[in-house]
Motif scaffolding. Sequence first.
Motif, PDB file in Angstrom:
ATOM      1  N   SER A  36       0.830  -1.198   0.000  1.00  0.00           N
ATOM      2  CA  SER A  36       0.000   0.000   0.000  1.00  0.00           C
ATOM      3  C   SER A  36       0.867   1.253   0.000  1.00  0.00           C
ATOM      4  CB  SER A  36      -0.926   0.009   1.216  1.00  0.00           C
ATOM      5  OG  SER A  36      -0.175   0.206   2.403  1.00  0.00           O
ATOM      6  N   LYS A  38       0.469   3.696   1.907  1.00  0.00           N
ATOM      7  CA  LYS A  38       0.696   4.050   3.311  1.00  0.00           C
ATOM      8  C   LYS A  38       1.958   3.357   3.836  1.00  0.00           C
ATOM      9  CE  LYS A  38      -4.160   4.882   4.476  1.00  0.00           C
ATOM     10  NZ  LYS A  38      -5.302   4.468   5.328  1.00  0.00           N
ATOM     11  N   THR A  39       2.150   2.110   3.407  1.00  0.00           N
ATOM     12  CA  THR A  39       3.344   1.377   3.814  1.00  0.00           C
ATOM     13  C   THR A  39       4.593   2.022   3.224  1.00  0.00           C
ATOM     14  OG1 THR A  39       2.114  -0.708   3.949  1.00  0.00           O
ATOM     15  CG2 THR A  39       4.507  -0.863   3.752  1.00  0.00           C
ATOM     16  N   SER A  41       4.923   5.109   2.378  1.00  0.00           N
ATOM     17  CA  SER A  41       5.117   6.375   3.090  1.00  0.00           C
ATOM     18  C   SER A  41       5.810   6.161   4.437  1.00  0.00           C
ATOM     19  CB  SER A  41       3.760   7.060   3.304  1.00  0.00           C
ATOM     20  OG  SER A  41       3.904   8.265   4.032  1.00  0.00           O
ATOM     21  N   LYS A  42       5.415   5.119   5.160  1.00  0.00           N
ATOM     22  CA  LYS A  42       6.028   4.831   6.460  1.00  0.00           C
ATOM     23  C   LYS A  42       7.505   4.491   6.297  1.00  0.00           C
ATOM     24  CE  LYS A  42       1.907   3.229   8.949  1.00  0.00           C
ATOM     25  NZ  LYS A  42       1.258   2.073   9.619  1.00  0.00           N
TER      26      LYS A  42
END
Length: 211
Positions: A36, A38-39, A41-42
């Motif tokens: 994802s 989001k992953t 981005s982290k």
Amino acid sequence: MSTNFNVQDTLINNLVALRRSRGLTQIELGEKINYSDKTISKWEKGDSCPNIEAVYKLAKFYDVSVDDLLSEDFNRDSEATSARRQRRYSKMIISCLAVLAVWVIATIIFSVLLIKATPSPWTVFVAAAPASSIVALVFNSMWGNTRYNYLIISILLWTLLASIYLSALEFARILWVIFLIGIPIQIAIILWSQLKKIPRKPYFKENIEEK
């Protein structure tokens, strides 16, 4: 190399630079490696660190070694990176030449048939369309972006049906119904391509969450 070398910071810097050098957004990168945005981005913010499987996928995607990703001295514009880009370019040229070879052969056969006054010599070019699609599919599967395979398969489907139709047109006028066969097959190809885009969690992450 600096004595204050930090592996995670180095990995973050290299990942951010590589993604930007390819002109990819975090969403686009996530789709390509099945994570994802989001992953992604982290990882790039340092909130989490990619596991071994993810690092391997990233290295393979960017066509670099795992050591390169973890190296503080990794130069993304180095001669080695330029060489990789040149190899990719060469592979693309070879793929295009292979497809062009199909049409060269078709042109030669057409010329021979035309000289011999063979009826409907143009059908050679009709057959060359699906043949070149097959060649393109093979080379794209080996060297290219497999996401384009669905498009090539669709082109192969319709050029093959058109080839059969046009080749037998003089014998039967009702052959247009053959294109009806392509409709459910095309729908299946589209659904198949969407199925491949479903994101999945890494194996190690799934085990951790289940525990």
